[in-house]
Design an enzyme around this catalytic site. Structure first.
Site, short mmCIF file in Angstrom:
data_model
loop_
_atom_site.label_atom_id
_atom_site.label_comp_id
_atom_site.label_asym_id
_atom_site.label_seq_id
_atom_site.Cartn_x
_atom_site.Cartn_y
_atom_site.Cartn_z
CG HIS A 120 -0.36 0.30 2.51
ND1 HIS A 120 0.04 -0.69 3.39
CD2 HIS A 120 -0.07 1.48 3.12
CE1 HIS A 120 0.52 -0.13 4.48
NE2 HIS A 120 0.47 1.18 4.35
CG ASP A 132 -0.19 -4.01 2.57
OD1 ASP A 132 -0.16 -3.49 1.44
OD2 ASP A 132 -0.04 -3.34 3.62
CB SER A 183 3.25 1.75 6.02
OG SER A 183 2.13 1.94 6.85
#
Length: 259
Positions: free
Chosen positions: A105, A135, A211
């Site tokens: 993402h 992901d 992230s």
């Protein structure tokens, strides 16, 4: 007096004289050990141990030093509904060929991806492989630094194990936060639609910019890739629960063997 008796007396005298001489000239024996001596020795040992522990680097310090050369800053540009947007995330070099492991993402839908290595080298990058169900994505940089330092991938973790998240939260580059593994094999839904399974739950602080970054054990080995956080307000700010894809799963995207 018989000769034999005289000889016996002389021998007895010589033995007695030798015994007396040894008694007078022998070195003193060790002092008697008292309880106070024992207590003092134990206290000194504890003090030396405390000094050694104080001088040794903390687990977090060792972990940060180990991952530093492999940590990558990822910057993206994209267009959403006609509006230009920029994003920031983290990644980690996992192969000698410069392959960067990150969260999908972070880079999905980006019109351009730029990676910055620890030595300052910047390079455009492209998505080489992805695992949408986990992901996870790998990036191939167009240019590599003079020295490529892949991270060391670790094995599984257990609940209560210390872990460290390293990334660039809120634009604060190369930041480390510490916590423990809170639970294993979690299933969560991120971005309101994607269900991720078998995640590591941890309580080290993570925020936007973390992230794609590595989750480390105390040896600085990568045990997971940070993928999201839990927040009932949907504000994307940390409230105590973060999630990471186990490296045994994430590493497969980069061609790494199972851990």
């Amino acid at each position: 007096m018989p000769r034999r008796v005289w000889i016996g007396l002389v021998v007895l005298f010589v033995v007695a004289a030798a015994a007396l001489t040894y008694a007078v000239t022998r070195p003193p024996g060790p002092p008697v050990l008292t309880q106070r001596d024992v207590d003092a020795s134990v206290q000194k040992g504890l003090e030396r141990q405390a000094e050694a522990e104080a001088a040794a680097p903390a687990d977090a310090t060792r972990a940060h030093a180990a991952i530093g050369p492999s940590l990558v800053l990822i910057q993206t540009r994209s267009t959403v509904d006609g509006t230009a947007q920029r994003g920031t995330g983290a990644g980690v070099v996992v192969n000698a060929d410069g392959t960067v492991l990150t969260a999908l993402h972070v880079v999905e839908g980006a019109s351009s991806i730029t990676v910055s290595f620890a030595d300052g080298t910047q390079s455009p990058a492209t998505i080489a492989a992805d695992q949408p169900e986990n992901d996870i994505a790998t990036l191939t940089p167009a240019k590599l630094p003079e020295t490529v330092v892949p991270a060391v991938l670790g094995g599984g973790v257990t609940v209560g194990s210390p872990v460290f998240a390293v990334g660039h939260p809120l634009g604060l580059t190369d930041s480390l936060s510490a916590g423990v593994v809170s639970a294993l094999d979690r299933t969560v839904t991120v971005e309101g639609k994607l269900k991720l399974e078998h995640l590591i739950q941890f309580d080290a602080a993570v925020n936007p910019g973390n992230s794609g970054g590595p989750l480390l054990n105390k040896a600085g080995q990568v045990v997971g890739i940070v993928t999201g956080l839990a927040n009932p307000t949907d504000q994307r700010l940390f409230v105590g629960i973060g999630f990471a894809v186990p490296i045994a799963t994430a590493g497969g995207a980069a061609g790494s063997p199972p851990q």
